[in-house]
Scaffold this active site. Structure first.
Site, PDB file in Angstrom:
ATOM      1  N   CYS A  40       0.833  -1.204   0.000  1.00 31.83           N
ATOM      2  CA  CYS A  40       0.000   0.000   0.000  1.00 31.83           C
ATOM      3  C   CYS A  40       0.870   1.257   0.000  1.00 31.83           C
ATOM      4  O   CYS A  40       1.985   1.258   0.529  1.00 31.83           O
ATOM      5  CB  CYS A  40      -0.918   0.013   1.224  1.00 31.83           C
ATOM      6  SG  CYS A  40      -2.116   1.382   1.217  1.00 31.83           S
ATOM      7  N   ASP A  42       0.326   3.772   1.728  1.00 30.27           N
ATOM      8  CA  ASP A  42       0.247   4.344   3.073  1.00 30.27           C
ATOM      9  C   ASP A  42       1.641   4.656   3.629  1.00 30.27           C
ATOM     10  O   ASP A  42       2.524   3.797   3.623  1.00 30.27           O
ATOM     11  CB  ASP A  42      -0.480   3.341   3.988  1.00 30.27           C
ATOM     12  CG  ASP A  42      -0.894   3.952   5.311  1.00 30.27           C
ATOM     13  OD1 ASP A  42      -0.011   4.465   6.036  1.00 30.27           O
ATOM     14  OD2 ASP A  42      -2.096   3.924   5.629  1.00 30.27           O
ATOM     15  N   ARG A  44       2.714   4.839   6.454  1.00 29.36           N
ATOM     16  CA  ARG A  44       3.097   4.082   7.655  1.00 29.36           C
ATOM     17  C   ARG A  44       3.559   2.664   7.337  1.00 29.36           C
ATOM     18  O   ARG A  44       3.810   1.872   8.242  1.00 29.36           O
ATOM     19  CB  ARG A  44       1.899   4.020   8.620  1.00 29.36           C
ATOM     20  CG  ARG A  44       1.432   5.394   9.094  1.00 29.36           C
ATOM     21  CD  ARG A  44       0.051   5.306   9.709  1.00 29.36           C
ATOM     22  NE  ARG A  44      -0.955   4.878   8.738  1.00 29.36           N
ATOM     23  CZ  ARG A  44      -2.242   4.648   9.021  1.00 29.36           C
ATOM     24  NH1 ARG A  44      -2.665   4.814  10.261  1.00 29.36           N
ATOM     25  NH2 ARG A  44      -3.079   4.271   8.081  1.00 29.36           N
ATOM     26  N   HIS A  96      -2.287  -4.195   4.816  1.00 29.54           N
ATOM     27  CA  HIS A  96      -2.089  -3.772   6.207  1.00 29.54           C
ATOM     28  C   HIS A  96      -3.442  -3.506   6.848  1.00 29.54           C
ATOM     29  O   HIS A  96      -4.384  -3.049   6.189  1.00 29.54           O
ATOM     30  CB  HIS A  96      -1.195  -2.536   6.300  1.00 29.54           C
ATOM     31  CG  HIS A  96      -1.793  -1.282   5.735  1.00 29.54           C
ATOM     32  ND1 HIS A  96      -2.380  -0.320   6.523  1.00 29.54           N
ATOM     33  CD2 HIS A  96      -1.928  -0.848   4.463  1.00 29.54           C
ATOM     34  CE1 HIS A  96      -2.820   0.665   5.760  1.00 29.54           C
ATOM     35  NE2 HIS A  96      -2.569   0.373   4.492  1.00 29.54           N
ATOM     36  N   CYS A  99      -6.339  -0.230   6.728  1.00 26.95           N
ATOM     37  CA  CYS A  99      -6.087   0.393   5.427  1.00 26.95           C
ATOM     38  C   CYS A  99      -7.238   1.326   5.052  1.00 26.95           C
ATOM     39  O   CYS A  99      -8.389   0.900   4.943  1.00 26.95           O
ATOM     40  CB  CYS A  99      -5.908  -0.682   4.352  1.00 26.95           C
ATOM     41  SG  CYS A  99      -5.511   0.014   2.727  1.00 26.95           S
TER      42      CYS A  99
HETATM   43 CO    CO Z   1      -3.545   1.119   2.910  1.00 26.51          CO
END
Ligand code: CO
Length: 201
Positions: A40, A42, A44, A96, A99
């Protein structure tokens, strides 16, 4: 502009050379990663950090909600290069928990173009509606949807013609499904590894 980032970059490069004087000159000649990471976007979920790999060791493709859509030219280009040229041994689809993309796919709100991008997650949601509806907590339900989406993406990767052709040639490739927890930094292997056409069946 962005002087802090430039200073960080200089410090990072100096540290690398201090630890290993030949580090960058070696990488400049070629990359030979054994792993393709499909994760992803993302912020993080930093691919190399999570698995402790250096530059040159992990080929990375990231998009919103770590999808492997069979018609997406960006993902397919990465996949073919990884399989045919780099000859990676492992392809990791890494979702994850928590998400935002997965949550946005099924919250019923309209965001725009990304709603089309997230359509495959709505399909997974629909296909597993009975199992998901039986989960009481909303975050637990979304976490399960994250897992189910990873399983679907693993299937997409393993059934792709680039991977199928590589297996036919005798190339060893394993496709894995993992989920990363932002809350504790640990990955869970969903135990869905596919090592050949027989596993896919
Ligand atoms: Co995500």
């Amino acid at each position: 502009m962005l002087d802090n980032l430039k200073a960080n970059n200089r410090a990072w490069a100096e540290q690398k050379v201090a630890n290993d004087p030949g580090f960058f000159s070696r990488l400049a000649h070629q990359q030979a990663p054994e792993y393709l990471w499909i994760g992803c976007s993302d912020s993080r979920v930093p691919a190399n950090d999570i698995v402790g790999l250096d530059p040159g060791e992990l080929f990375v493709h990231r998009n919103v909600a770590n999808l492997a859509p069979p018609q997406d030219a960006n993902y397919l280009s990465v996949l073919q290069f990884a399989v045919d040229v780099l000859k990676v041994k492992h392809i990791l689809v890494v979702g994850h928990y928590g998400c935002g993309g997965v949550a946005a796919a099924v919250d019923g709100k309209r965001l725009g173009l990304v709603d089309h991008w997230l359509h495959p997650i709505r399909e997974v949601h629909h296909d597993h509606r009975r199992e998901l509806d039986a989960i009481v907590g909303k975050s637990e339900r979304l976490d399960r949807l994250c897992e189910l989406s990873v399983l679907r993406q693993v299937r997409n990767v393993a059934s792709d013609v680039f991977v199928q052709d590589a297996w036919t040639r005798g190339q060893a490739i394993q496709v894995h499904g993992w989920v990363y927890s932002i809350a504790n930094g640990l990955v869970t292997d969903l135990a869905t590894t596919i090592s050949g056409p027989a596993d896919l069946d």
